[in-house]
Structure formats: C-alpha cells, structure tokens
Scaffold this motif. Sequence first.
Motif, PDB file in Angstrom:
ATOM      1  N   VAL A   1     -14.813  25.476 -30.481  1.00  0.00           N
ATOM      2  CA  VAL A   1     -14.040  26.187 -29.715  1.00  0.00           C
ATOM      3  C   VAL A   1     -14.662  25.900 -28.236  1.00  0.00           C
ATOM      4  O   VAL A   1     -13.766  25.942 -27.267  1.00  0.00           O
ATOM      5  N   LEU A   2     -15.880  26.278 -27.992  1.00  0.00           N
ATOM      6  CA  LEU A   2     -16.430  26.285 -26.383  1.00  0.00           C
ATOM      7  C   LEU A   2     -15.977  24.804 -25.991  1.00  0.00           C
ATOM      8  O   LEU A   2     -15.447  24.702 -24.840  1.00  0.00           O
TER       9      LEU A   2
ATOM     10  N   MET B   1     -13.568  22.952 -26.747  1.00  0.00           N
ATOM     11  CA  MET B   1     -12.005  23.017 -26.452  1.00  0.00           C
ATOM     12  C   MET B   1     -11.765  23.511 -25.047  1.00  0.00           C
ATOM     13  O   MET B   1     -10.984  23.074 -24.183  1.00  0.00           O
ATOM     14  N   ILE B   2     -12.342  24.789 -25.061  1.00  0.00           N
ATOM     15  CA  ILE B   2     -12.140  25.501 -23.680  1.00  0.00           C
ATOM     16  C   ILE B   2     -12.408  24.692 -22.480  1.00  0.00           C
ATOM     17  O   ILE B   2     -11.770  24.604 -21.610  1.00  0.00           O
ATOM     18  N   GLU B   3     -13.720  24.121 -22.470  1.00  0.00           N
ATOM     19  CA  GLU B   3     -14.153  23.338 -21.595  1.00  0.00           C
ATOM     20  C   GLU B   3     -13.175  22.072 -21.319  1.00  0.00           C
ATOM     21  O   GLU B   3     -13.156  21.569 -20.055  1.00  0.00           O
TER      22      GLU B   3
ATOM     23  N   ARG C   1     -18.490  21.507 -16.820  1.00  0.00           N
ATOM     24  CA  ARG C   1     -19.380  22.068 -15.796  1.00  0.00           C
ATOM     25  C   ARG C   1     -20.086  21.100 -14.841  1.00  0.00           C
ATOM     26  O   ARG C   1     -20.941  21.279 -14.291  1.00  0.00           O
TER      27      ARG C   1
ATOM     28  N   LEU D   1     -18.986  33.443 -30.051  1.00  0.00           N
ATOM     29  CA  LEU D   1     -19.120  32.365 -29.953  1.00  0.00           C
ATOM     30  C   LEU D   1     -20.185  31.368 -29.259  1.00  0.00           C
ATOM     31  O   LEU D   1     -20.671  30.452 -29.236  1.00  0.00           O
ATOM     32  N   GLY D   2     -20.370  32.456 -27.894  1.00  0.00           N
ATOM     33  CA  GLY D   2     -21.283  31.536 -26.946  1.00  0.00           C
ATOM     34  C   GLY D   2     -20.480  31.686 -25.554  1.00  0.00           C
ATOM     35  O   GLY D   2     -19.411  32.392 -25.498  1.00  0.00           O
ATOM     36  N   MET D   3     -21.340  31.136 -24.454  1.00  0.00           N
ATOM     37  CA  MET D   3     -20.738  31.238 -23.352  1.00  0.00           C
ATOM     38  C   MET D   3     -20.001  29.868 -22.626  1.00  0.00           C
ATOM     39  O   MET D   3     -20.660  28.916 -23.353  1.00  0.00           O
ATOM     40  N   THR D   4     -19.273  30.013 -21.932  1.00  0.00           N
ATOM     41  CA  THR D   4     -19.111  28.739 -20.994  1.00  0.00           C
ATOM     42  C   THR D   4     -18.387  29.022 -19.783  1.00  0.00           C
ATOM     43  O   THR D   4     -18.688  30.418 -19.275  1.00  0.00           O
TER      44      THR D   4
ATOM     45  N   ALA E   1     -16.820  33.587 -25.202  1.00  0.00           N
ATOM     46  CA  ALA E   1     -15.829  33.400 -26.180  1.00  0.00           C
ATOM     47  C   ALA E   1     -16.233  34.438 -27.550  1.00  0.00           C
ATOM     48  O   ALA E   1     -17.187  34.220 -27.931  1.00  0.00           O
TER      49      ALA E   1
ATOM     50  N   ARG F   1      -6.006  34.437 -26.725  1.00  0.00           N
ATOM     51  CA  ARG F   1      -5.305  33.362 -27.202  1.00  0.00           C
ATOM     52  C   ARG F   1      -5.149  33.839 -28.571  1.00  0.00           C
ATOM     53  O   ARG F   1      -5.979  33.611 -29.467  1.00  0.00           O
TER      54      ARG F   1
ATOM     55  N   ARG G   1      -5.236  30.847 -31.411  1.00  0.00           N
ATOM     56  CA  ARG G   1      -6.814  30.757 -32.028  1.00  0.00           C
ATOM     57  C   ARG G   1      -7.663  31.926 -32.281  1.00  0.00           C
ATOM     58  O   ARG G   1      -8.802  31.684 -32.528  1.00  0.00           O
TER      59      ARG G   1
ATOM     60  N   LEU H   1      -8.709  34.014 -30.132  1.00  0.00           N
ATOM     61  CA  LEU H   1      -9.985  33.794 -29.220  1.00  0.00           C
ATOM     62  C   LEU H   1      -9.590  35.142 -28.111  1.00  0.00           C
ATOM     63  O   LEU H   1      -8.729  35.157 -27.535  1.00  0.00           O
TER      64      LEU H   1
ATOM     65  N   LEU I   1     -11.532  35.684 -24.443  1.00  0.00           N
ATOM     66  CA  LEU I   1     -12.619  35.253 -23.412  1.00  0.00           C
ATOM     67  C   LEU I   1     -12.906  36.494 -22.518  1.00  0.00           C
ATOM     68  O   LEU I   1     -11.921  37.094 -21.852  1.00  0.00           O
TER      69      LEU I   1
END
Lengths: 119, 210
Positions: free
Chosen positions: A3-4, A6-8, A55, B10-13, B27, B180, B183, B185, B187
Amino acid sequence: MNVLEMIEKEQKRSDIPGFKTGDTVKVYVRIIEGEKRRIQAFEGIVIRKRKGNSRSSFTVRKVSYGIGVERTFPLHSPVIDRIELVSRGQVCRSRLYYLRALRGKKARIKEKASARLSS
Amino acid sequence: MSKGIIGKKLGMTQVFADDGSAVGVTAIEVEPSVVLQVKTREKEGYAAIQLGYGRTKQKNMTKPLQGHCNKANKGFFRFRREFAIGEGTYEPGQEISADLFKAGEYIDVVGISKGKGFQGVVKRHGFGGGRATHGSMFHRAPGSIGASADPSRVFKGMKMGGQMGNARKTVQNLLVWQVRSDRNLILLKGPVPGCKNGFVLLKKAKKING
C-alpha cells in the motif's frame, strides 16, 4: 501491491527527463509572491541524486556572483514546473561534492562526447 | 456524537500538498470493523458499541467468545474494543468502514508504543548526562534525587530509569489527510504510536470537537 508503494507511486510524475549527476539542468520553479505566481529558472550542475520512489530528490549547484548556491528539490515536487536538460556531463562520481572546493576553470565538467544534445 | 474505528498501522510515507510542501503521513488500514454488540443506557447503564477487528479462525477463540462473535454472525475477531458513543443507530453485524471519517477532520489515535525495555534517565527523560572525558566519573547517572533528612524520602513521580515504551499512548488532534474507502485506507498527518502492523484505535478528536 504494498500500500505504501502504491501511495508513493501515485505521487510520482512522469514528465521528468532522465538526467544524471554531472548533467547541467535548468529547473523551472513555481513561485508564489503574495498573490502573484511566476516561474523562476535555476540552472546548474546536478551534484547529487537520491533515490527513493516519490521521495527521491536531487541537488543542483551553481555559482552566482562568485558565491556557490545549492538547491535541493524533491524530484517529484509539484513546485517544479519543468526540468530542461541543458547538457550531459562526463563524471566519474555519483556525488560531486568535490566541486564545492573548486573554483573557476577547475570547477568545470567535461561534456559527454557520445551523447551531445541536438538542441 | 462520538465515533471510532479500529485499524492497523501500515507505516509512514510522504505525500505532496497542493502548495508543494511534502507532508509525512501515516497509512492506516481499516478493513471494515464489525459491530459485535450495542450497549445501551437501559441495559448496561452506558451507551457504547463494541467493534471487532482482525479476522481469525473459529478454533482460535474460546467458546464464550465464539458465542459472542456469533451474535453478529460476521466471522471471528481477535481484537474487540469498545467505543463510547452517544445514542446512535447501530446494530450488531453492521460494518463500519473508512468513510466514517472525512478528510480535514481531526482525530485522536490510541496505540501501544514501541517497547524500549529498561532505559536510563538520559533516554527515558531526556536528561543531559555528564561529561564523557577528562576524568569525569559522572556519565549517564541521574544525579541527586532529593534532599536529605528533610524530607527523608524520595518524592513520588521522581524521574528515574525504568520501563520505556510498550504502553498505551494517545496522540491527539491528528489531521485526516485523505480517506480512500475503496482500499479501506486512512492517511493521517504525522506519526502514530506503535509498530508497523500494530493495532490502533481511531476516535473523533476529544479536544477540538468538544
């Protein structure tokens, strides 16, 4: 897919030309001054590219009125209007930090003979 | 009315805002939580809903919990948490999905912070510590913990070494950056306590929304 990732991936731009460290690029940056919007160009040598999906970033160095100026841009930033590839450079490093210590003629980079741009 | 949902970190972005600035987001996956039980003021004495999250096999649950999950008839859940709500219209078996929250809302997030084990005062409380060299014999010690004969005791709450992390932590007023529902999700702007794949509770912000 992750998923991460996908977001990126959604954040990435497809209109960025493929350039490498050592290349000279012209970065057109969108600037907001109060109410006005304009586009400013920043031209210089790419001394660093950092990978990392959306990034990723790159650093451009130029010498302005005798003073070295470096700007780091996120590669996929919406602030960048467009990037123009001016010339390709022949370098033996991926990080050109040694340019910081050099001045004048020594700070030049040889142009890549094989891939001279038509423009 | 208050509201809440259970999710998984789920983690960060990083995403770009409209003005071009990069924003760190966390996320959170909220596969639809299922209402297992509705508690009412008449019956239990307070209004709340119990949500189930994290599907598991029937054989992994005790018989009483199997029976409890069977009432909603939507599968079996490892995690069951209660959310206080005002009088709302919830029914057992109802699914609550990510679109409970909207972008621009503020929420509180509860999670179990990462365990750091037994830590000294420098890491745990941010003490400065002493000098490393030049014959200093005072490196990472806490120093004085109080006066002598008066009061003849150490005050409660004195900052000392001990277990750090692995505790329930709440982060207040996180901005919902994007939702979202396709999915499942959410954020959130900024970090959230806990490790990846850790379970978190998302609630409507207590202080901003009153």
